[in-house]
Design an enzyme around this catalytic site. Structure first.
Site, PDB file in Angstrom:
ATOM      1  N   ASP A 210       0.860  -1.184   0.000  1.00  0.00           N
ATOM      2  CA  ASP A 210       0.000   0.000   0.000  1.00  0.00           C
ATOM      3  C   ASP A 210       0.902   1.242   0.000  1.00  0.00           C
ATOM      4  OD1 ASP A 210      -2.305   1.484   0.198  1.00  0.00           O
ATOM      5  OD2 ASP A 210      -2.661   1.063   2.311  1.00  0.00           O
TER       6      ASP A 210
ATOM      7  N   GLU B  56       2.667   5.161  -3.847  1.00  0.00           N
ATOM      8  CA  GLU B  56       2.646   6.186  -4.916  1.00  0.00           C
ATOM      9  C   GLU B  56       3.961   6.943  -5.015  1.00  0.00           C
ATOM     10  OE1 GLU B  56       0.294   5.852  -2.540  1.00  0.00           O
ATOM     11  OE2 GLU B  56      -1.044   4.691  -3.813  1.00  0.00           O
TER      12      GLU B  56
ATOM     13  N   ASP C 278      -9.030   3.968  -2.044  1.00  0.00           N
ATOM     14  CA  ASP C 278      -9.927   4.257  -0.918  1.00  0.00           C
ATOM     15  C   ASP C 278     -11.239   4.870  -1.393  1.00  0.00           C
ATOM     16  OD1 ASP C 278      -7.931   3.220   0.551  1.00  0.00           O
ATOM     17  OD2 ASP C 278      -7.196   5.125   1.330  1.00  0.00           O
TER      18      ASP C 278
END
Ligand SMILES: *[C@@H]1O[C@H](CO)[C@@H](O)[C@H](O)[C@H]1NC(C)=O
Length: 989
Positions: free
Chosen positions: A565, A568, A642
């Protein structure tokens, strides 16, 4: 997972938050103004202004010209030089251009900037950044397909242009115009794609920084408020056509963060026209329709270009061109019976403007009505201009060529396509065991339970929380006893704390990302102060791989898999919640050059790690990633990040997942139930039904949301959700087969209408229904509150049957049909002329179904003599033995004229000659339990037996025939065929 609060509030309260556990961070909806608009991103504003000028000026000529004498064509490749005129005095900059014609029929255009003599160009003195245009994206992304087409030939050449014929039977053509530079790509004599059609090519060349006397001070603030107002003024003032806006050349600020730009402006931009194409698709990930919208305003259009800059954009806005967590700069254009595409290989921040219009040039030429064309304008902050051009003609051609370059989706662990139960967080071993037991108690199949960040010792991801997870191995074994797996999270931020050996090693070996001064970069994420592993550094990757060995990562075992997770990367106190662009990676490339690749470097290192946990053990990894780029499909599954527990997000998940599939990364899904908030029971139920038809099927929930495991909701919900889960499990053989096709040739797993029916213009932009693999199952999940019927668009004249009732639906080609869809029903139709496999015995996990017999469902064609066919692929679902032929792939054909159903090897292999390993031998015990023929010929009335032939023997089986009645089609059932699934066999009715 999310970050919370706006950037400015973060900056203001970092101290406080670091003291608090991240657990209690409030959920706040994404604020659009926390992310840049084009006018706030210097190079985007400059290129849009450039475009405005070029498109409105009375006379505009692109200042890029090919130096005719400097070019040469050899062995499928043109090499030459573009001269860019940079001022009125006629000074030029040399830009080497390479045009490669690849064996696959793909063309590639690469433009670099010639390296100047040392000293000729001085970049900002104090910087350690590499002074070169980033040219290593290819290294991370491209895995094949670069062989040159030696048959490509110059068909015409003069001082103004060069024409090259290439591709299949030389049906493709590239007309390279020298002055100004542009390229027309033709197929069968017709232009489909034009580069620099509108003259928007703009390669901002490197230049020395000249200190100008007193420009009015613009944006230097020192405070945290985004200086939008100032910027807007600036944009408005920019009417003087010739004067370039230099204000963001050497530095720019946003939201209180300043980006120092040691190399100055260096963006690359180009316009790409799709001639005669009204619709373009792709460039995920965005929350909007699959067919991309226009971005230059006007009714129903966006005002902003589509942006690709991987970011932690939690609770994202729907119907928006804003960037999301991952980027695939692959765009395709489809029209009736023709598809073409481009792949823009650039990992820097990228924006794409899209406009549509009738062709203005010679509209009446040839006496045909002018068609709508789509014009796109691509803008990247740095790096090479590197664009691949695909001339189709079919959607499948685009996917097979694109994935020949970037790789196909990995064959997954078989469990990975089953159902995943996740939540932030299952808080203890007891919690895990209780959920596990409850799923069994309510007879709900599931394969994987997930642990979010709270499993760790204070966000030190390799260390388990000693109080909540004291005996992880025991917990793992408990799950393994039912064939279940555990996925734990592991993020790229490494907690910067004294007693953590992992961060100590990272520091000692210098394996982290560096800041602009060359020091280890420190920022904030879940653990508080953190460092980030530099996935571009080979030593860092090697080190990362070593951390996952069973004997190194204590508490992990064979059924532990990984979730990456925040890659980015998400940096809570960084600009736009990510890393400063002037950070430095291995080789001293700036973060700005590689941003969109960072996530890929990390999840691919994790993928490698899972392949080498123990010497001699080679199993397929499972890694879920949030950030991605072209090529990520080779190593990971993705989810859409999300999202929110509302109907809009459920509806939006379908085009988003479809768009992933047509962009070469089909192992995709959205959080079932919606991450933020509390879905009501209807929404949750509908989401399970949609999730059951999503390649990646995982329920997930925010820590502040109420518990919502699928057994908690009472009747009728529990029963309905169980049915959706079981439907997914019974169709796992069909899903796995679809993954096989995706793995072989890049085919999407969920196919939009344009993919299966490219002659039907009306279906091109439909993005809320799809076919599953080659099954012929046409699915349109219900995504609206209180909806009890569903309208499905029918693409052809085939027969369509209700999946559950065998009702023959009265359909008309090109028209909608409305079917009943009460809460308990998923609208699924079976298209005639297909056969698909199932496993119908309900079990607790996919592992427990491994040796179950198959059911084959035949949906007969509307045409009496038309055969039905389909296939089944199966392997051990875990190892790489399939690469040595250890798999079964059958083609089933039902021939109504002959009255036969046959099974033959899909590839025509001589099955008897395959040296069988342990798994193939064991598959001898697996057979066909049942064949259901929906739409069985009426002439079968009275038929009670059929003959089965296999392996040199023949025997009789019983046939149960049910005649058509009350709208239901006739159907026949044959039980216990007595054949091996891997053998050749034939049933004669
Ligand atoms: C089919 O229904 C959709 C709404 O679900 C509508 O937008 C579309 O226009 C209809 N198409 C036809 C051919 O009637």
């Amino acid at each position: 997972m999310l970050v919370s609060g706006s950037l400015s509030s973060w900056t203001a309260c970092l101290g406080l938050l670091s003291a608090l556990s991240a657990t209690f961070a409030p959920a706040v909806a994404v604020k659009e103004h926390d992310w840049k608009k084009c006018h706030q991103s210097g190079f985007c504003a400059r290129n849009r202004a450039f475009a405005d000028h070029a498109l409105t000026a009375t006379s505009w000529e692109s200042p890029y010209n090919i130096l005719a004498d400097a070019g040469s064509f050899k062995d499928g490749q043109y090499q030459g030089v573009i001269l860019k005129t940079i001022n009125d005095a006629g000074e030029t900059v040399r830009l080497p251009i390479t045009i490669s014609f690849l064996k696959s029929g793909t063309a590639r255009v690469t433009v670099d900037e010639e390296k100047r003599q040392k000293g000729e160009i001085e970049l900002r003195h104090d910087s350690k950044a590499r002074k070169e245009r980033y040219n290593e994206a290819e290294k991370w992304v491209i895995v094949g397909g670069l062989a040159l087409d030696k048959n490509a030939k110059v068909a015409h050449q003069d001082k103004n242009q060069l024409t090259v014929k290439f591709g299949p039977f030389s049906t493709f053509e590239a007309v390279i115009n020298f002055s100004p530079f542009s390229i027309d790509f033709k197929r069968d004599g017709e232009t489909h794609i034009k580069l620099n059609d509108q003259g928007l090519l703009n390669i901002e060349h490197w230049r020395p920084k000249v200190d100008k006397p007193a420009e009015p001070e613009k944006e230097d603030d020192g405070n945290d408020t985004p200086d939008e107002e100032g910027k807007e003024e600036q944009t408005e003032k920019k009417e003087e056509p010739k004067k370039e806006d230099e204000s963001t050349w050497w530095e720019e600020s946003f939201g209180g963060n300043t980006d120092t730009k040691p190399r100055g402006p260096e963006s690359v931009a180009l316009d790409i026209s799709f001639i005669g194409y009204e619709h373009v698709f792709g460039i995920p990930s965005h929350a909007g329709p699959m067919a991309l919208k226009q971005t230059r305003g006007g009714e129903g259009n966006y005002e902003e270009p589509y942006r690709m800059y991987n970011a932690d954009v939690f609770e994202y806005i729907l119907d928006s061109p804003m960037t999301l967590y991952g980027s695939i700069p692959f765009m395709q254009a489809h029209r009736k019976e023709s598809s073409v595409g481009v792949f823009w290989l650039n990992a820097a921040e990228t924006w794409v403007d899209i406009t549509k219009g009738k062709d203005s040039k010679n509209p009446k030429a040839l006496g045909v009505e002018s068609k709508t064309s789509t014009r796109t304008h691509w803008m990247s902050e740095s790096g090479l201009l590197d664009v691949f051009v695909f001339l189709g003609p079919t959607p499948g051609d685009l996917l097979s060529k694109y994935t020949e370059l970037t790789g196909t989706t990995a064959m997954p662990q078989e469990f990975a396509i089953a159902y995943h139960q996740c939540r932030w967080n299952y808080i203890s071993e007891d919690d895990v065991k209780e959920v596990d037991a409850k799923m069994d108690k309510f007879k709900m199949p599931y394969d994987v339970i997930w642990l979010d960040i709270e499993f760790s010792d204070d966000k030190k991801y390799f260390a388990w929380d000693k109080h909540s997870f004291p005996t992880p191995l025991e917990m793992g074994k408990h799950l393994a006893s039912r064939g279940r797996k555990l996925v734990t999270i592991n993020d790229p931020h490494i907690k910067n704390v004294a007693d953590y050996p992992v961060v100590q090693e990272l520091k000692d070996k210098d394996l982290g990302v560096h800041n602009k001064d060359g020091k280890l970069f420190e920022g904030w994420c879940w653990p508080g102060s953190s460092h980030w592993i530099d996935g571009f550094n080979p030593a860092a990757r090697e080190w990362w791989v070593s951390l996952f060995k069973y004997d190194k990562w204590k508490g992990s075992m064979e059924n532990t898999f990984l979730w990456n997770d925040m890659n980015e990367p998400s940096v809570f106190n960084g600009p736009e919640t990510t890393m400063p662009k002037d950070n430095l990676h291995f080789g001293n490339w700036e973060h700005r050059d590689v941003h969109n690749l960072y996530g890929l470097t990390f999840h691919s290192a994790t993928f490698e790690a899972l392949k080498s946990r123990k010497p001699g053990e080679l199993r397929r990894p499972f890694v879920l990633t949030r950030a991605f780029f072209s090529g990520s499909q080779r190593a990971a599954a993705m989810w859409t990040g999300d999202n929110q527990a509302d109907w809009g997000h459920l509806a939006s998940s379908i085009p988003m997942v479809l768009n992933q599939g047509i962009s070469g990364f089909p192992f995709a899904g959205a959080d079932v139930g919606g991450f933020f908030g509390n879905p009501d029971k209807d929404l949750l139920t509908r989401w399970y039904q949609a999730g059951a038809f999503s390649p990646f099927f995982r329920a997930h929930a925010h820590i502040d949301s109420r518990r919502r495991e699928p057994y908690l909701h009472g009747e009728p919900y529990t029963t309905i959700i169980s049915a959706a889960l079981r439907l997914r499990y019974s169709l796992l053989p069909a899903w796995y087969t679809a993954f096989r096709h995706a793995h072989l040739n890049g085919a999407p797993i969920l196919k939009p209408m344009f993919y299966t029916h490219w002659s039907e213009e009306a279906g091109l932009t439909i993005d809320d229904q799809f076919f599953l693999g080659t099954t012929g199952l046409l699915v349109k999940p219900v995504t609206q509150k209180d909806q009890t019927t569903q309208t499905i668009w029918i693409p052809d004249d085939e027969a369509y049957y209700d999946y559950f009732t065998y009702e023959r639906i009265p359909t008309v080609k090109g028209k909608n049909v409305t079917v009943d869809a009460p809460l308990e029903k998923i609208p699924v139709l079976m298209r005639g002329s297909h056969i698909f496999p199932r496993r119908d015995i309900p079990r607790r996990s996919s592992a427990l179904m491994k040796w179950d017999d198959y059911t084959l469902v035949v949906a007969t064609s509307a045409k009496a003599d038309e055969p039905a066919d389909g296939d089944l692929y199966v392997d051990d679902g875990d190892s790489y033995d399939y690469q040595q032929g250890q798999y079964i792939h059958r083609r089933f054909t039902f021939d109504p004229a002959e009255g036969t159903l046959t099974s033959a090897d899909f590839e025509g292999r001589n099955v008897a000659s395959i040296k069988e390993g342990e798994w193939l031998k064991k598959m001898h015990q697996v057979g066909v339990d049942k064949v259901i023929i929906v739409g069985a010929p009426a002439s079968w009335a009275g038929k009670t037996t059929a003959k089965v032939q296999s392996e040199g023997r023949e025997w009789e089986v019983k046939v149960e025939f049910t005649p058509a009645e009350k709208g239901k089609a006739a159907f026949a059932v044959v039980r216990k065929l007595g054949v091996k699934i891997g053998a050749d066999w034939k049933v004669v009715f």
